[in-house]
Design a protein around this motif. Structure first.
Motif, short mmCIF file in Angstrom:
data_model
loop_
_atom_site.label_atom_id
_atom_site.label_comp_id
_atom_site.label_asym_id
_atom_site.label_seq_id
_atom_site.Cartn_x
_atom_site.Cartn_y
_atom_site.Cartn_z
N VAL A 64 -81.55 -12.41 -11.46
CA VAL A 64 -81.04 -13.05 -12.66
C VAL A 64 -79.67 -13.64 -12.36
O VAL A 64 -78.80 -12.97 -11.81
CB VAL A 64 -80.94 -12.06 -13.84
N ALA A 65 -79.49 -14.91 -12.73
CA ALA A 65 -78.19 -15.57 -12.59
C ALA A 65 -77.42 -15.42 -13.90
O ALA A 65 -78.00 -15.56 -14.99
CB ALA A 65 -78.38 -17.05 -12.27
N PHE A 66 -76.12 -15.14 -13.76
CA PHE A 66 -75.24 -14.98 -14.92
C PHE A 66 -74.07 -15.94 -14.80
O PHE A 66 -73.60 -16.22 -13.70
CB PHE A 66 -74.66 -13.55 -14.97
N ASP A 67 -73.60 -16.38 -15.94
CA ASP A 67 -72.34 -17.11 -16.01
C ASP A 67 -71.46 -16.36 -17.00
O ASP A 67 -71.77 -16.32 -18.20
CB ASP A 67 -72.56 -18.55 -16.48
N GLY A 68 -70.43 -15.70 -16.49
CA GLY A 68 -69.54 -14.93 -17.34
C GLY A 68 -70.26 -13.83 -18.11
O GLY A 68 -69.94 -13.57 -19.26
N ILE A 115 -73.36 -13.89 -19.14
CA ILE A 115 -74.47 -14.43 -19.93
C ILE A 115 -75.59 -14.85 -18.98
O ILE A 115 -75.35 -15.63 -18.04
CB ILE A 115 -74.01 -15.62 -20.78
N PRO A 116 -76.83 -14.35 -19.18
CA PRO A 116 -77.93 -14.75 -18.30
C PRO A 116 -78.27 -16.23 -18.48
O PRO A 116 -78.41 -16.71 -19.61
CB PRO A 116 -79.09 -13.85 -18.73
N VAL A 117 -78.37 -16.95 -17.34
CA VAL A 117 -78.62 -18.39 -17.40
C VAL A 117 -79.76 -18.85 -16.49
O VAL A 117 -80.13 -20.01 -16.51
CB VAL A 117 -77.33 -19.20 -17.07
N GLY A 118 -80.31 -17.94 -15.67
CA GLY A 118 -81.38 -18.36 -14.78
C GLY A 118 -82.09 -17.18 -14.14
O GLY A 118 -81.61 -16.04 -14.19
N PHE A 119 -83.20 -17.48 -13.50
CA PHE A 119 -84.05 -16.46 -12.88
C PHE A 119 -84.75 -17.04 -11.66
O PHE A 119 -85.07 -18.21 -11.61
CB PHE A 119 -85.10 -15.97 -13.89
N GLY A 120 -85.02 -16.18 -10.71
CA GLY A 120 -85.86 -16.52 -9.57
C GLY A 120 -86.49 -15.25 -9.04
O GLY A 120 -86.05 -14.14 -9.35
N ALA A 121 -87.52 -15.40 -8.22
CA ALA A 121 -88.22 -14.23 -7.68
C ALA A 121 -88.49 -14.41 -6.20
O ALA A 121 -88.63 -15.54 -5.71
CB ALA A 121 -89.53 -14.01 -8.43
N LEU A 122 -88.55 -13.30 -5.52
CA LEU A 122 -88.97 -13.22 -4.12
C LEU A 122 -90.31 -12.51 -4.14
O LEU A 122 -90.39 -11.35 -4.56
CB LEU A 122 -87.94 -12.46 -3.29
N LYS A 123 -91.37 -13.23 -3.73
CA LYS A 123 -92.73 -12.70 -3.80
C LYS A 123 -93.37 -12.68 -2.42
O LYS A 123 -93.05 -13.52 -1.58
CB LYS A 123 -93.59 -13.59 -4.71
N ALA A 124 -94.31 -11.78 -2.22
CA ALA A 124 -95.04 -11.73 -0.95
C ALA A 124 -95.98 -12.92 -0.83
O ALA A 124 -96.14 -13.49 0.25
CB ALA A 124 -95.82 -10.42 -0.84
#
Length: 154
Positions: A56-60, A62-71
């Motif tokens: 999860v990406a945060f700015d100050g 506050i959550p602002v984005g998401f990504g995943a590492l998958k097999a």
């Protein structure tokens, strides 16, 4: 200041991440779609050491984005692993380096887990991956859409 946290350390954000993924991929995660939103997000939050892993990406704070590492990501390319997938940044925050920050965190974590490269299949994030130093390895058609598979690093 933008930061990244592993979803297993921020499980309280599972509903937020679920909402984001449904909004970005309604044909996959929607009522008639083939995806299982609850199972995927639960898996992304289950472990810091076993794939899949959510970021999860945060700015100050506050959550602002998401990504995943998958097999696995693309069924025809199960021989490639792991994959950066499910990349999402709030529409109002796109173009501000958050996607690049997520990609770096995913690759860094993959290396800590012993993976030399990370793969990503996309038809929409070409410029982001090029700017991040990834290189295209193959053009394919997936789910009826043209796509390029990228690989991180040299």
């Amino acid at each position: 200041m933008n930061t990244i946290q592993l979803l297993p350390r921020a499980r309280h954000l599972i509903p937020t991440v679920s909402q984001w993924l449904l909004s970005e991929w309604p044909d996959w995660y929607g009522e008639d779609g083939p995806g299982d939103l609850s199972a995927d997000v639960t898996a992304f939050a289950a472990s810091e050491h076993t794939l899949p892993i959510g970021f999860v990406a945060f700015d100050g704070g506050i959550p602002v984005g998401f990504g995943a590492l998958k097999a696995e990501s693309i069924p025809s390319h199960r021989h490639l692993t792991p994959w950066a997938a499910a990349g999402f940044v709030l529409p109002a925050r796109r173009g501000q380096g958050i996607g690049a920050l997520l990609l770096r965190a995913i690759v860094d974590h993959a290396r800590k887990l012993g993976y030399e490269h990370v793969y990503c299949g996309t038809s929409t994030s070409l410029s982001l991956l090029h700017r991040a130093g990834w290189h295209g390895v193959e053009g394919i058609v997936h789910a009826g859409q043209p796509m390029i598979i990228f690989c991180s690093g040299p």
